[in-house]
Design a protein around this motif. Structure first.
Motif, mmCIF file in Angstrom:
data_model
loop_
_atom_site.group_PDB
_atom_site.id
_atom_site.type_symbol
_atom_site.label_atom_id
_atom_site.label_comp_id
_atom_site.label_asym_id
_atom_site.label_seq_id
_atom_site.Cartn_x
_atom_site.Cartn_y
_atom_site.Cartn_z
ATOM 1 N N ASN A 294 0.959 -1.131 -0.048
ATOM 2 C CA ASN A 294 -0.026 -0.024 0.081
ATOM 3 C C ASN A 294 0.973 1.307 0.122
ATOM 4 O O ASN A 294 2.052 1.115 0.825
ATOM 5 N N TRP A 295 0.545 2.282 -0.843
ATOM 6 C CA TRP A 295 1.275 3.353 -1.064
ATOM 7 C C TRP A 295 1.169 4.643 0.039
ATOM 8 O O TRP A 295 1.860 5.547 0.067
ATOM 9 N N THR A 296 -0.421 4.582 0.234
ATOM 10 C CA THR A 296 -0.771 5.902 0.872
ATOM 11 C C THR A 296 -0.435 5.914 2.227
ATOM 12 O O THR A 296 -0.472 7.006 2.848
ATOM 13 N N SER A 297 -0.265 4.740 2.949
ATOM 14 C CA SER A 297 0.350 4.543 4.448
ATOM 15 C C SER A 297 1.508 4.039 4.427
ATOM 16 O O SER A 297 1.561 2.888 5.378
ATOM 17 N N ASP A 407 -5.184 -1.652 -0.665
ATOM 18 C CA ASP A 407 -5.225 -1.139 -1.828
ATOM 19 C C ASP A 407 -4.021 -0.498 -2.199
ATOM 20 O O ASP A 407 -3.289 -0.203 -1.382
ATOM 21 N N LEU A 408 -3.698 -0.011 -3.352
ATOM 22 C CA LEU A 408 -2.511 0.625 -3.844
ATOM 23 C C LEU A 408 -2.315 1.953 -3.543
ATOM 24 O O LEU A 408 -1.699 2.434 -2.640
ATOM 25 N N VAL A 409 -3.550 2.740 -4.141
ATOM 26 C CA VAL A 409 -3.357 4.316 -3.831
ATOM 27 C C VAL A 409 -4.773 4.854 -3.482
ATOM 28 O O VAL A 409 -4.864 6.272 -3.490
ATOM 29 N N ASP A 410 -5.689 3.910 -2.985
ATOM 30 C CA ASP A 410 -6.821 4.462 -2.520
ATOM 31 C C ASP A 410 -6.874 4.338 -1.177
ATOM 32 O O ASP A 410 -7.047 3.311 -0.405
ATOM 33 N N PRO A 411 -6.838 5.522 -0.357
ATOM 34 C CA PRO A 411 -6.647 5.367 1.018
ATOM 35 C C PRO A 411 -7.657 4.949 1.631
ATOM 36 O O PRO A 411 -7.745 4.500 2.908
ATOM 37 N N ARG A 412 -9.157 4.879 1.035
ATOM 38 C CA ARG A 412 -10.285 4.369 1.680
ATOM 39 C C ARG A 412 -10.263 2.789 2.002
ATOM 40 O O ARG A 412 -10.998 2.371 2.747
#
Ligand code: SF4
Length: 439
Positions: A294-297, A407-412
Motif C-alpha cells: 500500500n502506498w498511501t500509508s 489497496d495501492l493508492v486508494d486510502p479508503r
C-alpha cells in the motif's frame, strides 16, 4: 519510486533518528529530479515523450532513440505516497470511472484532469506515443485506450504472449521480435525522426546487464542473517532506477554499483536494514511477501513489521519490472531477442504455478519463517489466485501464511487498525510455533 526519504517517526518521548542518506540514495534523487526537469523542458527542447508501463518496458530502446519515458504507474504510486491520490481518484470517479477500476488508472486520469503536474511538482508533457507493452494485465489495454482518447495520440502495441504453460518457446520469442521489428521500432523511429542505431542499443543493454548483476547481489544479501536489507519495503526503493527511466544508463549502473557496495558493507558489519525508525537492531522474523504494498500509508505499513523485528527477505512485487534473480540478464549480443525474453519473463506474465514455485523457492532459499500475502483490491493481475497460492505454499513448505487486504493508492481501502491486528496476530502465531505451543 523515488529516493527513500524516510519520515521521522512519531515517537513523542525520543528524538527522531537522523535518516541515513547513502551515496546511492542521493544519486537516485538527483537522477529522478533531472529526468522530471527534462520532461518539463520538452516545450523548449522539442524532445519527444513516450508513455509506457513498468512490466515489459523497453527503456534501452527508447534511450537509444533519445526518447523520454513517462511511467504512469510510477506517477500514481508517487501521488499515493505524497497524499495526492485521494483527490485524483475522486476526480476520476466523478467523471464516471467505477470504484472497481484499478486505482492506478483513476489516479493517473485524475492527475491528468488536474493539469498533469507530476508528483514532484513539475509539468508533464503530453505523450507523442503510447507504447503499450502488454505483459499479462488486461487493464494495460484499457488504460491506454483511455489515454489515447484523452491525448489524441497514437498507440504502438507490443503483444507479449502469456506464459500459460510456464515456459517461453522459440515461437513466442519470434512473435515478439517480429512485432519489435515490424511495428514497434518503426513507430518509435517515426516519433524520434531517426533510425535506430543497433550499436547504441547494444551498448545500453550491456549497461543494463551490469546493473542487473549488482541488483541481484543486493537481493541475495538477504540470505545472510541478519539481513542487511528489507527486500520489500526497502526493496521498492532499490528498484526505482531499473524499473523506471534509467535502465541502460551509466547513472543506473553507478547507482547499483554504489548500492551493492553499501549493502555489502552493512552485511560485513552484521547490520540490519534501515527502517522508518532507524536501523533495525534485532531480526526476529524473516518473511516473504507476495503482492504490491500500500502506498498511501507506506511508512505506517512498514512500521507494523519493523517495530516487531520482522524483515521481509524476499518479495515478488520487487520483481514486477524484471525477474533478474532467476537468471535473466539483458544480452547485448542479441538485442531484440533479449528484449523479447525480458518482456516474456515479467512476473505479471507468469502463470499461477510459476508464481507458486517462485515463492516456494524464496521461502526455502532465504530461510523464511513464513509468508504474507497483501491482496490489493485494485490489481487482479496480482490478486487472482492468491488464496490458492496460500494453500499450496502451506502444503508444500509447512510454513504458515498470512493474508491481509488493502489497496495501492486508494486510502479508503487501508484499514490501519484491522491490518495491524492481522499482522500482529500473524507474528504472534509465528512466535508460538517457534516456542512449540502451536501445531
Ligand atoms: S491491475 Fe495491477 S498490473 Fe494492471 S495496471 Fe492495475 S496495478 Fe498494474
Amino acid at each position: 519510486m523515488t529516493n527513500p526519504t524516510i519520515d521521522a517517526p512519531a515517537t513523542p518521548s525520543a528524538p527522531p533518528p537522523v535518516p541515513t542518506k547513502d551515496a546511492s540514495q542521493l544519486r537516485q534523487k538527483r537522477m529522478i529530479a533531472e529526468h522530471f526537469d527534462k520532461l518539463e523542458q520538452v516545450p523548449e527542447t522539442g524532445r519527444k515523450a513516450v508513455y509506457t508501463f513498468v512490466p515489459g518496458n523497453l527503456t534501452e530502446l527508447l534511450g537509444a532513440l533519445d526518447l523520454l519515458p513517462v511511467l504512469p504507474e510510477i506517477n500514481a504510486l508517487q501521488s499515493g505516497m505524497r497524499g495526492k491520490s485521494r483527490d485524483y481518484i475522486m476526480e476520476a470517479e466523478k467523471s464516471g470511472h467505477s470504484e472497481d477500476v484499478c486505482t492506478y488508472v483513476k489516479c493517473d486520469l485524475g492527475m491528468k484532469h488536474s493539469g498533469n503536474v507530476s508528483p514532484t511538482g513539475t509539468k508533464l508533457p503530453d505523450p507523442n506515443l503510447l507504447l503499450l507493452s502488454y505483459t499479462g494485465c488486461f487493464t494495460f489495454l484499457k488504460w491506454f485506450e483511455l489515454l489515447r482518447e484523452e491525448y489524441g495520440c497514437p498507440v504502438a502495441m507490443l503483444h507479449v504472449p502469456y506464459q500459460a504453460d510456464g515456459k517461453i518457446t522459440p515461437e513466442m520469442r519470434r512473435y515478439v521480435v517480429d512485432q519489435l521489428e515490424k511495428k514497434v521500432i518503426p513507430a518509435l523511429e517515426k516519433i524520434a525522426g531517426k533510425k535506430l542505431d543497433m550499436d547504441e542499443l547494444s551498448r545500453r543493454l550491456e549497461l543494463s546487464r551490469q546493473a542487473e548483476d549488482d541488483l541481484v547481489a543486493v537481493w541475495e544479501s538477504a540470505k545472510h542473517k541478519p539481513s542487511p536489507i528489507d527486500g520489500y519495503f526497502g526493496g521498492v526503493y532499490y528498484v526505482g532506477p531499473i524499473f523506471s527511466a534509467f535502465r541502460g544508463t551509466e547513472d543506473a549502473r553507478e547507482y547499483y554499483r554504489e548500492l551493492r557496495a553499501e549493502v555489502e558493507e552493512r552485511m560485513a558489519r552484521g547490520l540490519g536494514p534501515i527502517t522508518p525508525d532507524g536501523e533495525l537492531t534485532e531480526e526476529r522474523y524473516r518473511l516473504v511477501v507476495e503482492g504490491p504494498p500500500n502506498w498511501t500509508s507506506f511508512n505506517d505499513f512498514w512500521r507494523m513489521f519493523s517495530r516487531e523485528g520482522a524483515v521481509v527477505v524476499a518479495s515478488t512485487y520487487t520483481k514486477v519490472g524484471g525477474l533478474y534473480d532467476t537468471g535473466f540478464r539483458h544480452d547485448p549480443d542479441r538485442p531484440l531477442e533479449t528484449l523479447a525474453e525480458y518482456c516474456l519473463n515479467c512476473y505479471t506474465n507468469h502463470c499461477l504455478p510459476n508464481r507458486v514455485d517462485l515463492l516456494e523457492h524464496y521461502l526455502r532459499e532465504y530461510q523464511a519463517d513464513g509468508f504474507l500475502i497483501n491482496s490489493v483490491k485494485s490489481c487482479n493481475s496480482f490478486s487472482v489466485g492468491q488464496l490458492l497460492m496460500l494453500r499450496k505454499l502451506e502444503e508444500r513448505t509447512g510454513l504458515p501464511g498470512g493474508f491481509i487486504e488493502s489497496d495501492l493508492v486508494d486510502p479508503r481501502y487501508f484499514g490501519k487498525a484491522n491490518i495491524e491486528n492481522r499482522v500482529q496476530s500473524y507474528l504472534q502465531m509465528l512466535e508460538s510455533r517457534r516456542k512449540g505451543r502451536y501445531a
